[in-house]
Design a protein around this motif. Structure first.
Motif, mmCIF file in Angstrom:
data_model
loop_
_atom_site.group_PDB
_atom_site.id
_atom_site.type_symbol
_atom_site.label_atom_id
_atom_site.label_comp_id
_atom_site.label_asym_id
_atom_site.label_seq_id
_atom_site.Cartn_x
_atom_site.Cartn_y
_atom_site.Cartn_z
ATOM 1 N N GLU A 46 0.997 -1.092 0.107
ATOM 2 C CA GLU A 46 0.234 0.457 -0.458
ATOM 3 C C GLU A 46 1.035 1.353 -0.274
ATOM 4 N N GLU A 47 1.841 1.081 1.414
ATOM 5 C CA GLU A 47 3.166 2.653 0.983
ATOM 6 C C GLU A 47 3.978 2.387 -0.733
ATOM 7 N N LEU A 48 4.037 1.434 -0.936
ATOM 8 C CA LEU A 48 4.512 1.807 -2.362
ATOM 9 C C LEU A 48 3.235 2.092 -3.118
ATOM 10 N N VAL A 49 2.115 1.823 -3.347
ATOM 11 C CA VAL A 49 1.656 2.172 -4.000
ATOM 12 C C VAL A 49 1.115 3.952 -4.123
ATOM 13 N N GLN A 50 0.566 3.478 -3.492
ATOM 14 C CA GLN A 50 1.287 6.385 -2.441
ATOM 15 C C GLN A 50 2.224 6.247 -2.940
ATOM 16 N N LEU A 51 3.074 6.080 -3.199
ATOM 17 C CA LEU A 51 4.607 6.241 -3.887
ATOM 18 C C LEU A 51 5.250 6.628 -5.885
ATOM 19 N N PHE A 52 3.339 6.122 -5.452
ATOM 20 C CA PHE A 52 3.703 5.890 -7.286
ATOM 21 C C PHE A 52 2.736 7.151 -7.102
ATOM 22 N N ALA A 53 1.477 6.797 -7.303
ATOM 23 C CA ALA A 53 0.903 7.997 -7.014
ATOM 24 C C ALA A 53 1.134 9.731 -7.509
ATOM 25 N N HIS A 54 2.178 9.627 -6.200
ATOM 26 C CA HIS A 54 2.828 10.785 -5.614
ATOM 27 C C HIS A 54 3.385 11.203 -6.434
ATOM 28 N N SER A 55 4.121 10.261 -7.759
ATOM 29 C CA SER A 55 5.709 10.450 -8.469
ATOM 30 C C SER A 55 5.081 11.034 -10.066
ATOM 31 N N ALA B 288 -1.411 -4.327 -5.176
ATOM 32 C CA ALA B 288 -0.455 -4.169 -5.739
ATOM 33 C C ALA B 288 -1.225 -3.457 -7.493
ATOM 34 N N LYS B 289 -2.155 -4.294 -7.591
ATOM 35 C CA LYS B 289 -2.572 -4.224 -9.230
ATOM 36 C C LYS B 289 -3.590 -2.470 -9.000
ATOM 37 N N GLN B 290 -3.440 -1.360 -7.718
ATOM 38 C CA GLN B 290 -3.925 -0.626 -7.420
ATOM 39 C C GLN B 290 -2.888 0.788 -8.062
ATOM 40 N N ALA B 291 -1.645 -0.122 -8.002
ATOM 41 C CA ALA B 291 -0.353 1.150 -9.251
ATOM 42 C C ALA B 291 -0.653 0.937 -10.909
ATOM 43 N N GLU B 292 -1.419 0.257 -11.284
ATOM 44 C CA GLU B 292 -1.256 0.162 -12.655
ATOM 45 C C GLU B 292 -1.691 1.982 -13.495
ATOM 46 N N PRO B 293 -2.849 2.665 -13.202
ATOM 47 C CA PRO B 293 -2.434 3.178 -13.842
ATOM 48 C C PRO B 293 -1.350 4.774 -13.851
ATOM 49 N N TYR B 294 0.347 4.418 -12.964
ATOM 50 C CA TYR B 294 0.740 4.401 -13.379
ATOM 51 C C TYR B 294 2.361 4.449 -13.440
ATOM 52 N N THR B 295 2.247 3.224 -13.743
ATOM 53 C CA THR B 295 2.877 2.165 -14.293
ATOM 54 C C THR B 295 2.215 0.581 -14.844
ATOM 55 N N ARG B 296 3.173 -0.413 -15.403
ATOM 56 C CA ARG B 296 3.278 -1.567 -15.628
ATOM 57 C C ARG B 296 3.980 -2.457 -14.398
ATOM 58 N N VAL B 297 2.409 -3.310 -14.008
ATOM 59 C CA VAL B 297 2.918 -4.344 -12.588
ATOM 60 C C VAL B 297 2.769 -5.942 -12.908
ATOM 61 N N VAL B 298 3.843 -6.306 -12.447
ATOM 62 C CA VAL B 298 4.219 -7.735 -12.689
ATOM 63 C C VAL B 298 3.185 -8.192 -11.033
ATOM 64 N N LEU B 299 2.834 -9.346 -11.363
ATOM 65 C CA LEU B 299 2.411 -10.000 -9.772
ATOM 66 C C LEU B 299 3.687 -11.179 -9.962
ATOM 67 N N LEU B 300 4.308 -11.798 -8.889
ATOM 68 C CA LEU B 300 5.408 -12.815 -9.433
ATOM 69 C C LEU B 300 4.401 -13.925 -8.400
ATOM 70 N N ARG B 301 3.362 -15.410 -9.132
ATOM 71 C CA ARG B 301 3.355 -16.289 -8.250
ATOM 72 C C ARG B 301 4.091 -17.006 -8.543
ATOM 73 N N THR B 302 4.710 -16.750 -6.581
ATOM 74 C CA THR B 302 6.205 -17.933 -6.814
ATOM 75 C C THR B 302 5.552 -19.165 -6.467
ATOM 76 N N GLY B 303 6.573 -20.209 -6.618
ATOM 77 C CA GLY B 303 6.404 -21.567 -6.062
ATOM 78 C C GLY B 303 6.895 -21.804 -5.237
ATOM 79 N N ILE B 304 7.941 -23.141 -4.990
ATOM 80 C CA ILE B 304 9.136 -23.457 -4.265
ATOM 81 C C ILE B 304 10.118 -22.970 -4.499
ATOM 82 N N VAL B 305 10.630 -22.692 -4.025
ATOM 83 C CA VAL B 305 12.330 -21.857 -4.660
ATOM 84 C C VAL B 305 13.254 -22.649 -4.308
ATOM 85 N N LEU B 306 13.867 -23.337 -5.057
ATOM 86 C CA LEU B 306 14.621 -24.953 -4.134
ATOM 87 C C LEU B 306 16.107 -23.914 -4.107
ATOM 88 N N SER B 307 16.716 -23.913 -3.240
ATOM 89 C CA SER B 307 18.072 -23.162 -2.933
ATOM 90 C C SER B 307 18.741 -23.806 -1.567
#
Length: 296
Positions: A91-100, A147-166
């Motif tokens: 939410e804080e990041l979306v607000q910063l996008f809106a103020h940019s 996160a999608k609330q930032a779409e008026p200001y930028t391209r939004v990509v949502l990382l639907r991450t699975g089990i990360v192997l490391s």
């Protein structure tokens, strides 16, 4: 490229920062001293988004922050911490996008395949339906919606991450000790699908998504070949030259982890359709080579 990143000291964030060339990273962290002991000397830091009035000057924002979802029982207090650590920062990041005046060109924000819920043998792509079924689906859906609330200001990509192997962290690192001791085995019936991804493919995919300006919306960050838990445990045991003969009954998991046991019991056969359609090449698209690279 100048990048603001949250969750920069986590498994993926730290590996991404350490391996990137030609990037200027600014990391949001609650402990700058701890972060400095982990990350390269060139990294800049802030300890609060409140110190920023906008995001002018950044080319991209990568949002990976969040309280670990597994490791503790999901008390109401823990659930709230898991949620707020993701939702509030987003939410804080979306607000910063809106103020940019000149916002970053892309906002890559975390999510997880938990958004799909327990779906058995159904093949799941980015266009598959989602509905609130349990805590995990509620958590991820709300996270993505914010996160999608930032779409008026930028391209939004949502990382639907699975089990990360490391071998350095995450689910695989927790599994190594019991399997090395010969105490590993399937979970419950072992028929539930595990959608996994090698951490280097995850990092390469983030680089890919930063530059592919025609990709937006949800992206499944998983290898093309999900495996059933029974197969996963057998391949891991063989890679470590051990047996996998000690199954973990569902009832025991329920007692140990409570509601959080769903993370190990739910079945999600997720496919990285968007990445495949756009020409992303996985270095590790099969489980055996991935595990051999990490622990063989």
């Amino acid at each position: 490229m100048k990048v603001l990143i949250t969750g920069g000291t986590g498994l993926i964030g730290s590996a991404l920062i350490s391996s990137a060339v030609g990037f200027e990273f600014t990391v949001l962290t609650r402990s700058i001293a701890k972060a400095k002991s982990i990350l390269p000397a060139s990294v800049k830091y802030i300890d609060s988004l409140a110190k920023l009035h906008n995001l002018d000057g950044f080319d991209a924002v990568i949002n990976l922050a969040g309280e670990p979802i597994i490791g503790k029982r999901w008390s109401e207090q823990q659930k709230d911490q898991i949620c707020q650590s993701r939702w509030q920062t987003t939410e804080e990041l979306v607000q910063l996008f809106a103020h940019s005046k000149m916002p970053p060109k892309v906002f890559i924000s975390g999510s997880a395949i938990g958004v799909y819920g327990d779906r058995g043998d159904e093949s799941l792509t980015e266009v598959s339906s989602i509905a609130e079924r349990d805590f995990s689906t509620m958590l991820c859906q709300r996270w993505e919606t914010i996160a999608k609330q930032a779409e008026p200001y930028t391209r939004v990509v949502l990382l639907r991450t699975g089990i990360v192997l490391s071998a350095q962290g995450g689910a695989l690192a927790k599994m190594l000790l019991p399997f090395k001791c010969g105490l590993g085995g399937r979970i419950s019936t072992g028929q539930q699908y595990m959608a996994w991804i090698h951490y280097r493919d995850h990092i390469n995919a983030i680089h890919f998504l930063l530059n592919e300006t025609n990709i937006s919306g949800p992206v499944n960050l998983v290898a093309p070949n999900a495996e059933k838990n029974m197969v996963f445990t057998q391949v891991l045991a063989k890679t470590l030259h051990r047996m996998a003969i000690f199954p973990m009954p569902k009832i025991v998991l329920r007692v140990l982890l409570g509601e959080a046991s769903s993370l190990l019991l739910d079945s999600q056969k997720v496919l990285p359709q968007t990445l495949l359609n756009r020409g992303f090449v996985f270095k590790f698209n099969k489980l055996k080579p991935a595990l051999l690279d990490l622990v063989g």
